[in-house]
Design a protein around this motif. Structure first.
Motif, PDB file in Angstrom:
ATOM      1  N   MET A  44      -0.418  -2.842  -9.688  1.00 27.10           N
ATOM      2  CA  MET A  44       0.382  -2.341  -8.592  1.00 27.10           C
ATOM      3  C   MET A  44       1.168  -3.492  -7.964  1.00 27.10           C
ATOM      4  SD  MET A  44      -1.998   0.498  -6.640  1.00 27.10           S
ATOM      5  CE  MET A  44      -3.026  -0.683  -5.824  1.00 27.10           C
ATOM      6  N   LYS A  45       2.333  -3.164  -7.457  1.00 28.07           N
ATOM      7  CA  LYS A  45       3.116  -4.168  -6.758  1.00 28.07           C
ATOM      8  C   LYS A  45       2.450  -4.457  -5.416  1.00 28.07           C
ATOM      9  CE  LYS A  45       7.602  -3.078  -8.678  1.00 28.07           C
ATOM     10  NZ  LYS A  45       8.978  -2.667  -8.366  1.00 28.07           N
ATOM     11  N   LYS A  46       2.560  -5.662  -4.979  1.00 30.05           N
ATOM     12  CA  LYS A  46       1.957  -6.052  -3.704  1.00 30.05           C
ATOM     13  C   LYS A  46       2.845  -5.644  -2.543  1.00 30.05           C
ATOM     14  CE  LYS A  46      -0.662  -9.888  -5.531  1.00 30.05           C
ATOM     15  NZ  LYS A  46      -1.056 -11.262  -5.391  1.00 30.05           N
ATOM     16  N   ASP A  47       2.222  -5.305  -1.424  1.00 32.01           N
ATOM     17  CA  ASP A  47       2.872  -5.033  -0.140  1.00 32.01           C
ATOM     18  C   ASP A  47       3.791  -3.811  -0.122  1.00 32.01           C
ATOM     19  OD1 ASP A  47       1.579  -7.286   0.887  1.00 32.01           O
ATOM     20  OD2 ASP A  47       3.225  -8.583   0.244  1.00 32.01           O
ATOM     21  N   GLU A  60      -2.406   1.034   3.167  1.00 30.16           N
ATOM     22  CA  GLU A  60      -3.802   0.591   3.130  1.00 30.16           C
ATOM     23  C   GLU A  60      -4.709   1.778   2.822  1.00 30.16           C
ATOM     24  OE1 GLU A  60      -7.223  -1.035   6.148  1.00 30.16           O
ATOM     25  OE2 GLU A  60      -5.139  -1.178   6.747  1.00 30.16           O
ATOM     26  N   HIS A  79       2.267  -0.536  -0.997  1.00 31.36           N
ATOM     27  CA  HIS A  79       1.364   0.607  -0.901  1.00 31.36           C
ATOM     28  C   HIS A  79       0.644   0.615   0.447  1.00 31.36           C
ATOM     29  CE1 HIS A  79       1.986   1.606  -5.086  1.00 31.36           C
ATOM     30  NE2 HIS A  79       1.869   0.325  -5.363  1.00 31.36           N
TER      31      HIS A  79
END
Length: 71
Positions: free
Chosen positions: A1-4, A8, A6
């Motif tokens: 997954m890409k960071k920042d 929390e 999605h």
């Protein structure tokens, strides 16, 4: 997954209409979810028709249309 990108994903507490609680995981902001209608109170599962007035909508309707003789 890409960071920042999605939301929390964390544990929350769900409170049913009768007060029982269970824990689940969700992206919901906050720690609790309080249900107004659930399988224990919804007519689709209980087979009983019951009016649930959570926000005073029925009283508001009756007050607004009282002059027409509706009850």
């Amino acid at each position: 997954m890409k960071k920042d990108i999605h939301p929390e994903y964390h544990e929350i507490t769900v409170t049913m209409t009768d007060g029982t609680e269970f824990k689940t995981r969700s992206t919901l902001k906050g720690e609790t979810l309080r249900l107004d209608i659930d399988p224990k109170s919804h007519p689709a599962w209980t087979g009983q028709h019951r009016l649930i007035d959570t926000g005073g909508q029925i009283a508001k309707f009756n007050k607004r249309f009282a002059a027409f003789g509706l009850k």
